[in-house]
Scaffold this motif. Structure first.
Motif, PDB file in Angstrom:
ATOM      1  N   ALA A  43       0.821  -1.218   0.000  1.00 48.42           N
ATOM      2  CA  ALA A  43       0.000   0.000   0.000  1.00 48.42           C
ATOM      3  C   ALA A  43       0.851   1.262   0.000  1.00 48.42           C
ATOM      4  O   ALA A  43       0.461   2.279  -0.592  1.00 48.42           O
ATOM      5  CB  ALA A  43      -0.931  -0.009   1.209  1.00 48.42           C
ATOM      6  N   MET A  44       2.023   1.214   0.651  1.00 45.36           N
ATOM      7  CA  MET A  44       2.840   2.412   0.817  1.00 45.36           C
ATOM      8  C   MET A  44       3.888   2.588  -0.275  1.00 45.36           C
ATOM      9  O   MET A  44       4.671   3.538  -0.225  1.00 45.36           O
ATOM     10  CB  MET A  44       3.516   2.385   2.193  1.00 45.36           C
ATOM     11  N   GLN A  45       3.898   1.714  -1.276  1.00 46.86           N
ATOM     12  CA  GLN A  45       4.799   1.930  -2.411  1.00 46.86           C
ATOM     13  C   GLN A  45       4.431   3.268  -3.055  1.00 46.86           C
ATOM     14  O   GLN A  45       3.270   3.502  -3.393  1.00 46.86           O
ATOM     15  CB  GLN A  45       4.676   0.787  -3.421  1.00 46.86           C
ATOM     16  N   TRP A  46       5.417   4.141  -3.207  1.00 46.82           N
ATOM     17  CA  TRP A  46       5.123   5.537  -3.560  1.00 46.82           C
ATOM     18  C   TRP A  46       4.354   5.674  -4.880  1.00 46.82           C
ATOM     19  O   TRP A  46       3.445   6.490  -5.001  1.00 46.82           O
ATOM     20  CB  TRP A  46       6.414   6.340  -3.609  1.00 46.82           C
ATOM     21  N   GLY A  47       4.676   4.860  -5.841  1.00 49.75           N
ATOM     22  CA  GLY A  47       3.959   4.941  -7.108  1.00 49.75           C
ATOM     23  C   GLY A  47       2.491   4.589  -6.980  1.00 49.75           C
ATOM     24  O   GLY A  47       1.650   5.070  -7.763  1.00 49.75           O
ATOM     25  N   ARG A  48       2.156   3.792  -5.997  1.00 44.31           N
ATOM     26  CA  ARG A  48       0.763   3.422  -5.739  1.00 44.31           C
ATOM     27  C   ARG A  48       0.101   4.418  -4.785  1.00 44.31           C
ATOM     28  O   ARG A  48      -1.082   4.715  -4.909  1.00 44.31           O
ATOM     29  CB  ARG A  48       0.720   2.009  -5.153  1.00 44.31           C
ATOM     30  N   LEU A  49       0.869   4.922  -3.831  1.00 46.17           N
ATOM     31  CA  LEU A  49       0.318   5.796  -2.801  1.00 46.17           C
ATOM     32  C   LEU A  49       0.117   7.232  -3.271  1.00 46.17           C
ATOM     33  O   LEU A  49      -0.913   7.861  -2.965  1.00 46.17           O
ATOM     34  CB  LEU A  49       1.257   5.784  -1.583  1.00 46.17           C
ATOM     35  N   GLN A  50       1.083   7.770  -4.002  1.00 39.98           N
ATOM     36  CA  GLN A  50       1.037   9.195  -4.351  1.00 39.98           C
ATOM     37  C   GLN A  50      -0.239   9.615  -5.086  1.00 39.98           C
ATOM     38  O   GLN A  50      -0.835  10.651  -4.746  1.00 39.98           O
ATOM     39  CB  GLN A  50       2.293   9.561  -5.156  1.00 39.98           C
ATOM     40  N   PRO A  51      -0.719   8.841  -6.060  1.00 38.42           N
ATOM     41  CA  PRO A  51      -1.934   9.280  -6.767  1.00 38.42           C
ATOM     42  C   PRO A  51      -3.169   9.415  -5.871  1.00 38.42           C
ATOM     43  O   PRO A  51      -3.975  10.331  -6.061  1.00 38.42           O
ATOM     44  CB  PRO A  51      -2.140   8.187  -7.829  1.00 38.42           C
ATOM     45  N   VAL A  52      -3.296   8.548  -4.873  1.00 39.69           N
ATOM     46  CA  VAL A  52      -4.476   8.635  -3.997  1.00 39.69           C
ATOM     47  C   VAL A  52      -4.356   9.806  -3.039  1.00 39.69           C
ATOM     48  O   VAL A  52      -5.367  10.384  -2.620  1.00 39.69           O
ATOM     49  CB  VAL A  52      -4.710   7.303  -3.243  1.00 39.69           C
ATOM     50  N   LEU A  53      -3.129  10.213  -2.719  1.00 34.13           N
ATOM     51  CA  LEU A  53      -2.926  11.328  -1.796  1.00 34.13           C
ATOM     52  C   LEU A  53      -3.218  12.685  -2.420  1.00 34.13           C
ATOM     53  O   LEU A  53      -3.411  13.665  -1.708  1.00 34.13           O
ATOM     54  CB  LEU A  53      -1.496  11.325  -1.253  1.00 34.13           C
ATOM     55  N   VAL A  54      -3.237  12.729  -3.758  1.00 32.03           N
ATOM     56  CA  VAL A  54      -3.549  13.995  -4.425  1.00 32.03           C
ATOM     57  C   VAL A  54      -4.879  13.929  -5.168  1.00 32.03           C
ATOM     58  O   VAL A  54      -5.195  14.788  -5.982  1.00 32.03           O
ATOM     59  CB  VAL A  54      -2.411  14.434  -5.381  1.00 32.03           C
TER      60      VAL A  54
END
Length: 206
Positions: A43-54
């Motif tokens: 879940a915390m892999q940046w490529g997976r996490l970053q889009p949901v955070l923005v």
């Protein structure tokens, strides 16, 4: 030069106002025969996490991608989806010491805001945890379209509190976020637990 005490408080959510019991995820992983820590790692892999955070993808889409990644690791797809769903049922717990501080600061007449890199599930989480009416402002990265530690994020948070950055005390448990806040002109305190309450109180003008 002595800095003036802050007239507003900005607190992080995960790791400060909300805490997570690691035993919950560990229990789910054990029940489904998963590698310890794999749910959080995926879940915390940046490529997976970053889009949901923005706000580019929804929380549901993010979790679906976690289940797909699990399934690619030889976990049956139905089992992967069930494991992720059970993991997500737990929404953390409010830190009672931090909530007491928030209430104390607001009762003294100072605004308190929540500064969090979060998903579109944030409002539902706040409601489930009984926090909807406990804050004067909620700055959610997925609504704003930019996440901490960007300078623009902190500028927006200060605007939401109607307070200049140099008078907004920011509290977070992540060194990168602390550094970002300071670059944006906010006094910032690295949170490591209730022992920090004394400092936070002393840094506020009440």
């Amino acid at each position: 030069m002595v800095r003036e005490r802050a007239t507003a408080l900005l607190v992080d959510f995960d790791g400060v106002l909300r805490r997570w019991d690691p035993a919950v995820a560990a229990g789910v992983e054990q029940r489904y025969g998963l590698t310890p820590g794999v749910l959080g790692d995926i879940a915390m892999q940046w490529g997976r996490l970053q889009p949901v955070l923005v706000g580019q993808v929804s929380h549901a889409d993010w979790m679906a991608s976690v289940a797909d990644a699990l399934a690619s690791q030889s976990v049956e797809p139905d089992q992967a989806r069930a494991a992720v769903a059970e993991w997500q049922e737990y929404r953390g717990e409010v830190d009672p010491d931090v909530l007491a501080l928030v209430r104390e600061v607001r009762a003294a007449g100072l605004p308190v805001g929540l500064a969090t890199n979060a998903t579109d599930l944030l409002d539902a989480d706040l409601a489930a945890l009984g926090l909807t009416d406990e804050l004067d402002a909620v700055v959610n990265s997925s609504v704003l379209g930019v996440h901490k530690p960007a300078k623009e994020y902190f500028q927006a948070a200060c605007q939401a509190l109607r307070t200049s950055p140099d008078r907004v005390l920011f509290v977070d448990d992540d060194d990168r976020m602390i550094s970002g806040a300071r670059v944006a002109g906010l006094p910032a305190f690295r949170w490591s637990g209730p022992e920090g309450l004394r400092y936070v109180r002393a840094a506020l003008a009440y």
